[in-house]
Design a protein around this motif. Structure first.
Motif, PDB file in Angstrom:
ATOM      1  N   LEU A  65      28.994  -0.443  33.235  1.00 29.97           N
ATOM      2  CA  LEU A  65      29.980  -1.248  32.429  1.00 29.97           C
ATOM      3  C   LEU A  65      29.801  -1.061  31.129  1.00 29.97           C
ATOM      4  N   ALA A  66      28.574  -0.859  30.756  1.00 29.70           N
ATOM      5  CA  ALA A  66      28.078  -0.623  29.260  1.00 29.70           C
ATOM      6  C   ALA A  66      28.402   0.851  28.891  1.00 29.70           C
ATOM      7  N   PHE A  67      28.663   1.887  29.795  1.00 24.54           N
ATOM      8  CA  PHE A  67      28.427   3.324  29.489  1.00 24.54           C
ATOM      9  C   PHE A  67      30.047   3.531  28.730  1.00 24.54           C
ATOM     10  N   PRO A  68      29.865   4.301  27.555  1.00 20.99           N
ATOM     11  CA  PRO A  68      31.097   4.637  27.038  1.00 20.99           C
ATOM     12  C   PRO A  68      32.015   5.716  27.756  1.00 20.99           C
ATOM     13  N   GLN A  69      32.935   5.131  28.636  1.00 20.88           N
ATOM     14  CA  GLN A  69      33.581   5.892  29.806  1.00 20.88           C
ATOM     15  C   GLN A  69      34.340   7.240  29.093  1.00 20.88           C
ATOM     16  N   VAL A 109      41.682  21.457  38.010  1.00 17.84           N
ATOM     17  CA  VAL A 109      40.297  20.851  37.693  1.00 17.84           C
ATOM     18  C   VAL A 109      40.251  19.791  36.959  1.00 17.84           C
ATOM     19  N   ARG A 110      41.206  19.681  35.962  1.00 13.01           N
ATOM     20  CA  ARG A 110      41.175  18.639  34.929  1.00 13.01           C
ATOM     21  C   ARG A 110      41.684  17.406  35.819  1.00 13.01           C
ATOM     22  N   LEU A 111      42.572  17.296  36.742  1.00 14.35           N
ATOM     23  CA  LEU A 111      43.035  16.346  37.340  1.00 14.35           C
ATOM     24  C   LEU A 111      41.948  15.738  38.185  1.00 14.35           C
ATOM     25  N   LEU A 112      41.372  16.472  38.885  1.00  9.73           N
ATOM     26  CA  LEU A 112      40.084  16.212  39.767  1.00  9.73           C
ATOM     27  C   LEU A 112      39.083  15.477  39.210  1.00  9.73           C
ATOM     28  N   VAL A 113      38.652  16.111  37.836  1.00  8.04           N
ATOM     29  CA  VAL A 113      37.596  15.364  37.179  1.00  8.04           C
ATOM     30  C   VAL A 113      37.955  14.055  36.630  1.00  8.04           C
ATOM     31  N   MET A 114      39.340  13.832  35.925  1.00 10.75           N
ATOM     32  CA  MET A 114      39.835  12.588  35.892  1.00 10.75           C
ATOM     33  C   MET A 114      39.807  11.610  36.831  1.00 10.75           C
ATOM     34  N   ILE A 115      40.471  11.860  37.937  1.00 10.89           N
ATOM     35  CA  ILE A 115      40.458  11.023  39.147  1.00 10.89           C
ATOM     36  C   ILE A 115      38.867  10.635  39.549  1.00 10.89           C
ATOM     37  N   LEU A 116      38.035  11.701  39.476  1.00 10.39           N
ATOM     38  CA  LEU A 116      36.771  11.098  39.939  1.00 10.39           C
ATOM     39  C   LEU A 116      35.763  10.142  39.172  1.00 10.39           C
ATOM     40  N   VAL A 117      36.046  10.846  37.741  1.00  6.25           N
ATOM     41  CA  VAL A 117      35.174   9.971  36.815  1.00  6.25           C
ATOM     42  C   VAL A 117      35.868   8.664  36.418  1.00  6.25           C
ATOM     43  N   ILE A 118      37.332   8.558  36.268  1.00  5.81           N
ATOM     44  CA  ILE A 118      37.850   7.376  36.017  1.00  5.81           C
ATOM     45  C   ILE A 118      37.624   6.405  37.234  1.00  5.81           C
ATOM     46  N   GLY A 119      37.563   6.750  38.596  1.00  7.43           N
ATOM     47  CA  GLY A 119      37.330   6.133  39.576  1.00  7.43           C
ATOM     48  C   GLY A 119      35.802   5.401  39.703  1.00  7.43           C
ATOM     49  N   PHE A 120      34.956   6.579  39.269  1.00  8.93           N
ATOM     50  CA  PHE A 120      33.465   6.219  39.409  1.00  8.93           C
ATOM     51  C   PHE A 120      33.173   5.061  38.331  1.00  8.93           C
ATOM     52  N   PHE A 121      33.561   5.115  37.240  1.00  8.41           N
ATOM     53  CA  PHE A 121      33.254   4.125  36.193  1.00  8.41           C
ATOM     54  C   PHE A 121      34.227   2.757  36.442  1.00  8.41           C
ATOM     55  N   GLY A 122      35.080   2.803  37.155  1.00 10.23           N
ATOM     56  CA  GLY A 122      35.829   1.461  37.561  1.00 10.23           C
ATOM     57  C   GLY A 122      35.475   0.864  38.867  1.00 10.23           C
ATOM     58  N   TRP A 123      34.418   1.395  39.605  1.00  6.13           N
ATOM     59  CA  TRP A 123      34.249   0.623  40.713  1.00  6.13           C
ATOM     60  C   TRP A 123      33.192  -0.536  40.346  1.00  6.13           C
ATOM     61  N   PRO A 124      32.590  -0.534  39.313  1.00  7.64           N
ATOM     62  CA  PRO A 124      31.705  -1.977  39.117  1.00  7.64           C
ATOM     63  C   PRO A 124      32.583  -3.087  38.926  1.00  7.64           C
ATOM     64  N   TYR A 125      33.841  -2.975  38.460  1.00  2.07           N
ATOM     65  CA  TYR A 125      34.776  -3.972  38.365  1.00  2.07           C
ATOM     66  C   TYR A 125      34.994  -4.770  39.826  1.00  2.07           C
ATOM     67  N   ILE A 126      35.389  -3.586  40.532  1.00  3.64           N
ATOM     68  CA  ILE A 126      35.642  -4.331  41.929  1.00  3.64           C
ATOM     69  C   ILE A 126      34.344  -4.615  42.787  1.00  3.64           C
ATOM     70  N   GLY A 127      33.431  -3.853  42.335  1.00  5.17           N
ATOM     71  CA  GLY A 127      32.168  -4.220  43.157  1.00  5.17           C
ATOM     72  C   GLY A 127      31.800  -5.668  42.746  1.00  5.17           C
ATOM     73  N   ARG A 128      31.916  -6.013  41.497  1.00  8.33           N
ATOM     74  CA  ARG A 128      31.617  -7.431  41.159  1.00  8.33           C
ATOM     75  C   ARG A 128      32.419  -8.495  41.924  1.00  8.33           C
ATOM     76  N   ILE A 129      33.613  -8.220  41.917  1.00  6.39           N
ATOM     77  CA  ILE A 129      34.374  -9.304  42.795  1.00  6.39           C
ATOM     78  C   ILE A 129      34.183  -9.300  44.262  1.00  6.39           C
ATOM     79  N   VAL A 130      33.779  -8.143  44.788  1.00  7.85           N
ATOM     80  CA  VAL A 130      33.674  -7.989  46.156  1.00  7.85           C
ATOM     81  C   VAL A 130      32.248  -8.632  46.575  1.00  7.85           C
ATOM     82  N   ARG A 131      31.165  -8.471  45.607  1.00  9.54           N
ATOM     83  CA  ARG A 131      29.978  -9.092  45.853  1.00  9.54           C
ATOM     84  C   ARG A 131      30.151 -10.776  45.527  1.00  9.54           C
TER      85      ARG A 131
END
Length: 332
Positions: free
Chosen positions: A164-168, A191-213
């Motif tokens: 969450l503190a990382f400059p996404q 290639v760019r679409l794949l990278v954007m999907i994976l990286v945006i999703g990877f940096f977005g999971w902590p928001y979901i993770g906190r709610i689920v936790r």
């Protein structure tokens, strides 16, 4: 004397039966999904947002058919429609006409409507799939952290804090700039679409993770969880059959609110030149190109800007409505 009493009793019974039938219908059980749908139907603003979202999805899916219907291609150049002196479209409002409903781009003369329609595919694809990636990671790790607790909870929580503190945005820009042009059978824009999907999703999971936790921490102490444990249910059964079904509502709500944020991130990356590669249409790249011509051809900046605004607003309105419908403590 007895006959009239008997007839009166029969008449009363006949009158009571419809009332009982109505009462039975009134207390008929309703599923949570039906209750949520009835609550959502009362929210007209959310329904309007949902209708716009559905329309945008259909436009993205049938973009080739829509472009063919208008007789235009997103990459076809019409340089004869461009003023050779100023490199801007001939005519008023950016060259709008019966043939080019939203005008044409400066310099190249490509049809703006066709590029807006194809740009919707990129925005919605990245927004939705990156949200799916975030939901998968966030649900799994948030559930593990909330249910098992201890050192595992501490480890996952610290990882979430770090991400969450990382400059996404800076990380994505740096990563895309060093990515090869060929990867996993994909080239260029793929290639760019794949990278954007994976990286945006990877940096977005902590928001979901906190709610689920947080939800799991609350649910694991409920009586039905204790009952399942007392009956010998294993951890896997409790998580998959008892916890996850009760997490569907908050996950759905947050996913609908995450998609517009991801769409804005994709538009920002394309605006900065690290999104999809030209000549692939993207709303962000159209805005970036329009900066040079915002005085001489303001429509070229207004149209993609309005497309982004309407899309994000529709998703947010629909997401708010879904949240209110799935929240049993809501007032709407």
């Amino acid at each position: 004397m007895t006959a009239p009493l008997h007839e009166e009793t029969v008449a009363d019974s006949a009158a009571v039966e419809p009332a009982l039938n109505k009462a039975e219908k009134a207390i008929e059980g309703r599923s949570l999904g039906r209750i949520a749908w009835e609550r959502l139907k009362r929210d007209k603003v959310a329904l309007i947002g949902g209708a716009i979202v559905l329309l945008l999805v259909l436009v993205a899916i049938f973009a080739p058919a829509i472009a063919a219907l208008t007789g235009q291609s997103p990459n076809e150049r019409h340089e004869d429609l461009i003023d050779p002196l100023f490199s801007t479209p001939k005519g008023a409002l950016g060259g709008m006409s019966g043939e080019h409903l939203l005008g044409v781009e400066p310099v190249s003369g490509r049809d703006i409507l066709a590029r807006i329609v194809y740009g919707a595919r990129v925005s919605i694809l990245v927004g939705f799939l990156s949200a799916v990636v975030a939901v998968i990671f966030g649900t799994i790790l948030g559930t593990l952290a909330g249910y098992f607790g201890g050192w595992l909870d501490a480890l996952i929580s610290r990882v979430m804090d770090m991400l969450l503190a990382f400059p996404q945005l800076l990380f994505i820009i740096s990563l895309i700039s060093v990515m090869p042009n060929h990867l996993l059978g994909l080239t260029g824009t793929g290639v760019r679409l794949l990278v954007m999907i994976l990286v945006i999703g990877f940096f977005g999971w902590p928001y979901i993770g906190r709610i689920v936790r947080g939800q799991v921490l609350s649910l694991r102490e409920r009586e039905y969880i204790e009952a399942a444990r007392s009956l010998g249910a294993g951890r896997g059964y409790i998580i998959s059959k008892e916890l996850l079904p009760n997490l569907v509502a908050p996950i759905t709500v947050y996913m609908t609110l995450m998609i517009p944020t991801n769409i804005l991130t994709e538009a920002a990356l394309s605006f900065l030149g690290v999104g999809v590669k030209p000549p692939t249409a993207s709303w962000g790249s159209m805005l970036s190109d329009a900066v040079t011509y915002y005085e001489s051809d303001p429509m070229y900046m207004i149209i993609p800007g309005v497309a982004i605004f309407i899309t994000v607003l529709a998703f947010n309105l629909f997401g708010d409505g879904v949240r209110d419908a799935l929240d049993p403590k809501g007032t709407r």
